[in-house]
Design a protein around this motif. Structure first.
Motif, PDB file in Angstrom:
ATOM      1  N   ARG A  27       0.829  -1.206   0.000  1.00 59.34           N
ATOM      2  CA  ARG A  27       0.000   0.000   0.000  1.00 59.34           C
ATOM      3  C   ARG A  27       0.867   1.262   0.000  1.00 59.34           C
ATOM      4  NH1 ARG A  27      -2.257   3.751   3.050  1.00 59.34           N
ATOM      5  NH2 ARG A  27      -1.213   3.164   4.950  1.00 59.34           N
ATOM      6  N   GLN A  28       1.939   1.248   0.797  1.00 58.39           N
ATOM      7  CA  GLN A  28       2.830   2.409   0.858  1.00 58.39           C
ATOM      8  C   GLN A  28       3.516   2.646  -0.485  1.00 58.39           C
ATOM      9  OE1 GLN A  28       3.240   4.665   3.229  1.00 58.39           O
ATOM     10  NE2 GLN A  28       1.722   3.649   4.491  1.00 58.39           N
ATOM     11  N   TYR A  29       3.975   1.570  -1.131  1.00 58.76           N
ATOM     12  CA  TYR A  29       4.605   1.700  -2.442  1.00 58.76           C
ATOM     13  C   TYR A  29       3.602   2.256  -3.453  1.00 58.76           C
ATOM     14  CZ  TYR A  29       8.324  -1.306  -0.553  1.00 58.76           C
ATOM     15  OH  TYR A  29       9.330  -1.833   0.203  1.00 58.76           O
ATOM     16  N   ASP A  30       2.377   1.794  -3.384  1.00 56.34           N
ATOM     17  CA  ASP A  30       1.345   2.271  -4.292  1.00 56.34           C
ATOM     18  C   ASP A  30       1.078   3.759  -4.082  1.00 56.34           C
ATOM     19  OD1 ASP A  30      -0.555   1.727  -6.376  1.00 56.34           O
ATOM     20  OD2 ASP A  30      -2.127   1.949  -4.855  1.00 56.34           O
ATOM     21  N   LEU A  31       1.012   4.190  -2.839  1.00 58.25           N
ATOM     22  CA  LEU A  31       0.801   5.616  -2.549  1.00 58.25           C
ATOM     23  C   LEU A  31       1.948   6.465  -3.087  1.00 58.25           C
ATOM     24  CD1 LEU A  31      -0.586   5.450   1.101  1.00 58.25           C
ATOM     25  CD2 LEU A  31      -1.850   6.038  -0.978  1.00 58.25           C
ATOM     26  N   GLU A  32       3.167   5.983  -2.931  1.00 57.50           N
ATOM     27  CA  GLU A  32       4.336   6.709  -3.423  1.00 57.50           C
ATOM     28  C   GLU A  32       4.322   6.762  -4.957  1.00 57.50           C
ATOM     29  OE1 GLU A  32       7.700   9.026  -2.992  1.00 57.50           O
ATOM     30  OE2 GLU A  32       6.269   8.366  -1.484  1.00 57.50           O
ATOM     31  N   LEU A  33       3.937   5.670  -5.592  1.00 60.59           N
ATOM     32  CA  LEU A  33       3.826   5.670  -7.056  1.00 60.59           C
ATOM     33  C   LEU A  33       2.764   6.657  -7.529  1.00 60.59           C
ATOM     34  CD1 LEU A  33       4.172   1.881  -7.866  1.00 60.59           C
ATOM     35  CD2 LEU A  33       5.625   3.708  -8.729  1.00 60.59           C
ATOM     36  N   GLN A  34       1.667   6.733  -6.824  1.00 64.65           N
ATOM     37  CA  GLN A  34       0.620   7.694  -7.175  1.00 64.65           C
ATOM     38  C   GLN A  34       1.132   9.124  -7.054  1.00 64.65           C
ATOM     39  OE1 GLN A  34      -2.959   6.961  -4.938  1.00 64.65           O
ATOM     40  NE2 GLN A  34      -3.037   4.827  -5.560  1.00 64.65           N
ATOM     41  N   ARG A  35       1.908   9.377  -6.005  1.00 66.65           N
ATOM     42  CA  ARG A  35       2.471  10.717  -5.809  1.00 66.65           C
ATOM     43  C   ARG A  35       3.398  11.077  -6.970  1.00 66.65           C
ATOM     44  NH1 ARG A  35       6.922  13.008  -4.685  1.00 66.65           N
ATOM     45  NH2 ARG A  35       8.043  11.088  -4.276  1.00 66.65           N
ATOM     46  N   ILE A  36       4.247  10.140  -7.353  1.00 65.96           N
ATOM     47  CA  ILE A  36       5.187  10.389  -8.443  1.00 65.96           C
ATOM     48  C   ILE A  36       4.438  10.607  -9.761  1.00 65.96           C
ATOM     49  CG2 ILE A  36       6.974   9.305  -9.874  1.00 65.96           C
ATOM     50  CD1 ILE A  36       8.082   8.045  -7.308  1.00 65.96           C
ATOM     51  N   SER A  37       3.412   9.803  -9.999  1.00 59.59           N
ATOM     52  CA  SER A  37       2.704   9.881 -11.279  1.00 59.59           C
ATOM     53  C   SER A  37       1.916  11.177 -11.439  1.00 59.59           C
ATOM     54  CB  SER A  37       1.789   8.678 -11.460  1.00 59.59           C
ATOM     55  OG  SER A  37       0.718   8.729 -10.559  1.00 59.59           O
ATOM     56  N   LYS A  38       1.648  11.886 -10.362  1.00 59.21           N
ATOM     57  CA  LYS A  38       0.911  13.150 -10.439  1.00 59.21           C
ATOM     58  C   LYS A  38       1.782  14.293 -10.954  1.00 59.21           C
ATOM     59  CE  LYS A  38      -2.487  12.093  -6.910  1.00 59.21           C
ATOM     60  NZ  LYS A  38      -2.982  12.400  -5.581  1.00 59.21           N
ATOM     61  N   SER A  39       3.075  14.083 -10.946  1.00 49.50           N
ATOM     62  CA  SER A  39       3.975  15.121 -11.411  1.00 49.50           C
ATOM     63  C   SER A  39       3.860  15.278 -12.930  1.00 49.50           C
ATOM     64  CB  SER A  39       5.414  14.749 -11.048  1.00 49.50           C
ATOM     65  OG  SER A  39       6.314  15.699 -11.564  1.00 49.50           O
ATOM     66  N   TYR A  41       6.034  16.417 -14.963  1.00 46.67           N
ATOM     67  CA  TYR A  41       7.312  16.111 -15.598  1.00 46.67           C
ATOM     68  C   TYR A  41       8.119  15.230 -14.659  1.00 46.67           C
ATOM     69  CZ  TYR A  41      12.062  16.605 -17.297  1.00 46.67           C
ATOM     70  OH  TYR A  41      13.320  16.341 -17.740  1.00 46.67           O
ATOM     71  N   LEU A  42       8.609  14.123 -15.184  1.00 50.11           N
ATOM     72  CA  LEU A  42       9.444  13.228 -14.392  1.00 50.11           C
ATOM     73  C   LEU A  42      10.881  13.336 -14.879  1.00 50.11           C
ATOM     74  CD1 LEU A  42       7.252   9.998 -14.214  1.00 50.11           C
ATOM     75  CD2 LEU A  42       7.439  11.826 -12.534  1.00 50.11           C
ATOM     76  N   ASN A  43      11.770  13.676 -13.964  1.00 50.05           N
ATOM     77  CA  ASN A  43      13.180  13.700 -14.334  1.00 50.05           C
ATOM     78  C   ASN A  43      13.743  12.280 -14.240  1.00 50.05           C
ATOM     79  OD1 ASN A  43      13.732  13.192 -11.618  1.00 50.05           O
ATOM     80  ND2 ASN A  43      13.966  15.364 -11.138  1.00 50.05           N
ATOM     81  N   ALA A  44      15.001  12.109 -14.556  1.00 50.60           N
ATOM     82  CA  ALA A  44      15.618  10.779 -14.578  1.00 50.60           C
ATOM     83  C   ALA A  44      15.563  10.122 -13.200  1.00 50.60           C
ATOM     84  CB  ALA A  44      17.059  10.881 -15.062  1.00 50.60           C
ATOM     85  N   ASP A  46      13.302  10.603 -10.841  1.00 52.13           N
ATOM     86  CA  ASP A  46      11.920  10.174 -10.602  1.00 52.13           C
ATOM     87  C   ASP A  46      11.589   8.900 -11.362  1.00 52.13           C
ATOM     88  OD1 ASP A  46      11.408  12.308  -8.904  1.00 52.13           O
ATOM     89  OD2 ASP A  46      10.550  13.555 -10.497  1.00 52.13           O
ATOM     90  N   LEU A  47      12.066   8.808 -12.604  1.00 55.36           N
ATOM     91  CA  LEU A  47      11.821   7.610 -13.405  1.00 55.36           C
ATOM     92  C   LEU A  47      12.472   6.380 -12.775  1.00 55.36           C
ATOM     93  CD1 LEU A  47      12.236   9.047 -17.013  1.00 55.36           C
ATOM     94  CD2 LEU A  47      10.131   8.270 -15.920  1.00 55.36           C
TER      95      LEU A  47
END
Length: 60
Positions: A27-39, A41-44, A46-47
């Motif tokens: 669940r924590q990993y999923d929440l973190e992925l959701q946070r990243i995907s809201k950005s 622009y993803l830099n290297a 973040d990717l």
């Protein structure tokens, strides 16, 4: 009389501490992925973090 069927996941969440721990990590990993995907622009960095989190989530 109908008996209430409980999902295997629910049974494991109640009975197995390791399963609960893994489910919480997932669940924590999923929440973190959701946070990243809201950005927008993803830099290297973040990717790479996104790839790492996806692998860790699958491992759980």
């Amino acid at each position: 009389m109908a008996t209430a069927q409980r999902a295997p996941r629910d049974v494991l969440l109640q009975a197995d501490a390791d399963y609960r721990r893994l489910a919480e990590q997932h669940r924590q990993y999923d929440l973190e992925l959701q946070r990243i995907s809201k950005s927008p622009y993803l830099n290297a960095e973040d990717l790479l973090e996104e790839i790492k989190l996806k692998k860790m989530k699958l491992h759980c």
